[in-house]
Write an enzyme that holds these catalytic residues in place. Structure first.
Site, PDB file in Angstrom:
ATOM      1  N   CYS A 246       0.824  -1.207   0.000  1.00  0.00           N
ATOM      2  CA  CYS A 246       0.000   0.000   0.000  1.00  0.00           C
ATOM      3  C   CYS A 246       0.866   1.268   0.000  1.00  0.00           C
ATOM      4  O   CYS A 246       1.498   1.561  -0.991  1.00  0.00           O
ATOM      5  CB  CYS A 246      -0.979  -0.042   1.184  1.00  0.00           C
ATOM      6  SG  CYS A 246      -2.387   1.074   1.002  1.00  0.00           S
ATOM      7  N   HIS A 331      -3.845  -5.363  -0.068  1.00  0.00           N
ATOM      8  CA  HIS A 331      -3.514  -5.897   1.250  1.00  0.00           C
ATOM      9  C   HIS A 331      -3.544  -7.423   1.267  1.00  0.00           C
ATOM     10  O   HIS A 331      -4.600  -8.036   1.450  1.00  0.00           O
ATOM     11  CB  HIS A 331      -4.492  -5.354   2.297  1.00  0.00           C
ATOM     12  CG  HIS A 331      -4.257  -3.912   2.628  1.00  0.00           C
ATOM     13  ND1 HIS A 331      -3.418  -3.512   3.645  1.00  0.00           N
ATOM     14  CD2 HIS A 331      -4.720  -2.774   2.051  1.00  0.00           C
ATOM     15  CE1 HIS A 331      -3.385  -2.194   3.687  1.00  0.00           C
ATOM     16  NE2 HIS A 331      -4.165  -1.719   2.727  1.00  0.00           N
ATOM     17  N   GLU A 333      -2.571  -9.359   3.542  1.00  0.00           N
ATOM     18  CA  GLU A 333      -2.893  -9.908   4.868  1.00  0.00           C
ATOM     19  C   GLU A 333      -4.386 -10.091   5.064  1.00  0.00           C
ATOM     20  O   GLU A 333      -4.831 -10.716   6.039  1.00  0.00           O
ATOM     21  CB  GLU A 333      -2.309  -9.019   5.970  1.00  0.00           C
ATOM     22  CG  GLU A 333      -3.106  -7.794   6.331  1.00  0.00           C
ATOM     23  CD  GLU A 333      -3.014  -6.674   5.308  1.00  0.00           C
ATOM     24  OE1 GLU A 333      -3.741  -5.676   5.463  1.00  0.00           O
ATOM     25  OE2 GLU A 333      -2.215  -6.798   4.358  1.00  0.00           O
TER      26      GLU A 333
END
Length: 363
Positions: A246, A331, A333
């Site tokens: 990001c 993202h 994660e």
């Protein structure tokens, strides 16, 4: 009790107040996720922003102690169509209204969130204020128009001192530009020895920690407002493997001579398709960003595009052609969101292992 949202273009939405009684202003954005409101509320990348959730009913499963992305939320407000007063989930400890009151975050419900979202999509993100009914609309609009967006969001959300999450595996220095705990968790799950450092840590200080790799975290705001990060990445390239997510992706691009620009209304949601340019495979991804790397600015750099957004063709991933470094705009994660791209953490671990083997072979 009623509350109003006043936008810088003079538009006013009146609805029912919940959460904190205080007034708050910020950049009004929208997120299209159907779930994950707790992670959204606690994502440091929303620092200084008032978030509109497009899914109509929020708070069904309450707030639990396990799904936070930071200890102290920095979002400036929440706007929903309807908030649930009585959640239903065995892990829930409180409802959204109680949580927002505890954190001093104002909320607004009962407005036409579809209209607000379409307004943002048409005109771009707007500055706004969650205000009492007694507030003078003209005075608020004038102030919003004359108030620039803040430039110190990263400084507000980054840790001020280094700290460690011990592991017995590879050592990763994780630079905190507004770190989501999900990123640290994925590294810890791979037994990495994680050292989290502040946003203004120098390359020399990072290398002194003898890392096997460096991760550049997500974070809020304009990447050009973090010159310390750009300079640090410049000096780190070629020294150790680098993985950016990001804001870290944007700082990496700037450090390599590319450019970034503000998007009209950004990408915020958990269902954004991204295409791998090498394999042609499409992953569904979680995203939260208002800036993007300009594709035309990559000409003349040593960067190659690895991923692109299917919806609008924006740059979603980069790799360096000379150094062991890669980044993604989304993202992996998945907090909240799909886990399609979680394998990127394994790719980072493999890159660090291969780098160590190469160093040993030439020792």
């Amino acid at each position: 009790m009623k509350r109003q949202l006043i936008l810088e273009d003079g538009t006013v939405f009146v609805g029912k107040a919940f959460g904190s009684e205080g007034e708050q202003e910020g950049e009004v954005v929208f997120n299209t996720g159907m779930t994950g409101y707790q992670e959204i509320l606690s994502d440091p990348s929303y620092c200084g922003q008032i978030v509109t959730l497009t899914y109509p009913l929020i708070g069904n499963y309450g707030i639990n102690p396990d799904d936070f992305e930071t200890i102290t939320p920095s979002v400036h407000g929440l706007i929903v169509k309807e908030v649930a007063d009585i959640p239903s989930y065995w892990r829930s400890e409180k409802n959204v209204d109680t949580f927002l009151k505890e954190q001093g975050i104002p909320g607004l419900q009962g407005i036409d969130t579809r209209k607000l979202t379409r307004l943002i999509r048409k005109h771009g993100t707007l500055k706004g204020q969650l205000a009492s009914m007694e507030s003078n609309v003209e005075a608020v609009v004038k102030r919003l128009r004359n108030t620039p967006f803040p430039k110190n969001q990263v400084e507000q959300v980054s840790t001020t001192k280094p700290y460690r999450s011990p592991g017995r595996g590879l050592r990763v220095v994780l630079v905190d530009y507004g770190l989501k705990l999900g990123i640290a968790r994925e590294l810890t799950n791979r037994n990495c020895d994680v050292i989290v450092v502040p946003y203004n840590t120098t390359a020399e200080e990072v290398l002194r920690l003898n890392p096997d790799g460096v991760m550049l975290s997500n974070g809020p705001g304009d990447p050009k407002d973090v010159p310390e990060g750009i300079e640090m990445v410049k000096q780190l390239l070629g020294q150790v493997p680098v993985f950016g997510i990001c804001l870290g992706h944007q700082l990496f691009a700037l450090a390599c001579g590319a450019n970034t620009e503000k998007m009209k209304f950004g990408h915020r949601g958990s269902n954004h398709p991204v295409k791998n340019m090498d394999t042609g495979k499409v992953d569904m991804t979680s995203q939260n960003h208002g800036y993007t790397v300009k594709e035309s600015s990559l000409q003349g750099t040593r960067l190659a595009i690895t991923h692109k957004a299917v919806n609008d063709g924006t740059v979603e991933g980069l790799k360096h052609l000379d150094y062991n470094a890669f980044t993604v705009q989304y993202h992996p994660e998945a907090s909240p969101g799909p886990e399609d791209s979680n394998k990127l953490f394994d790719q980072f671990v493999t890159a660090m292992i291969n780098e160590k083997k190469e160093v040993l072979q030439h020792a």
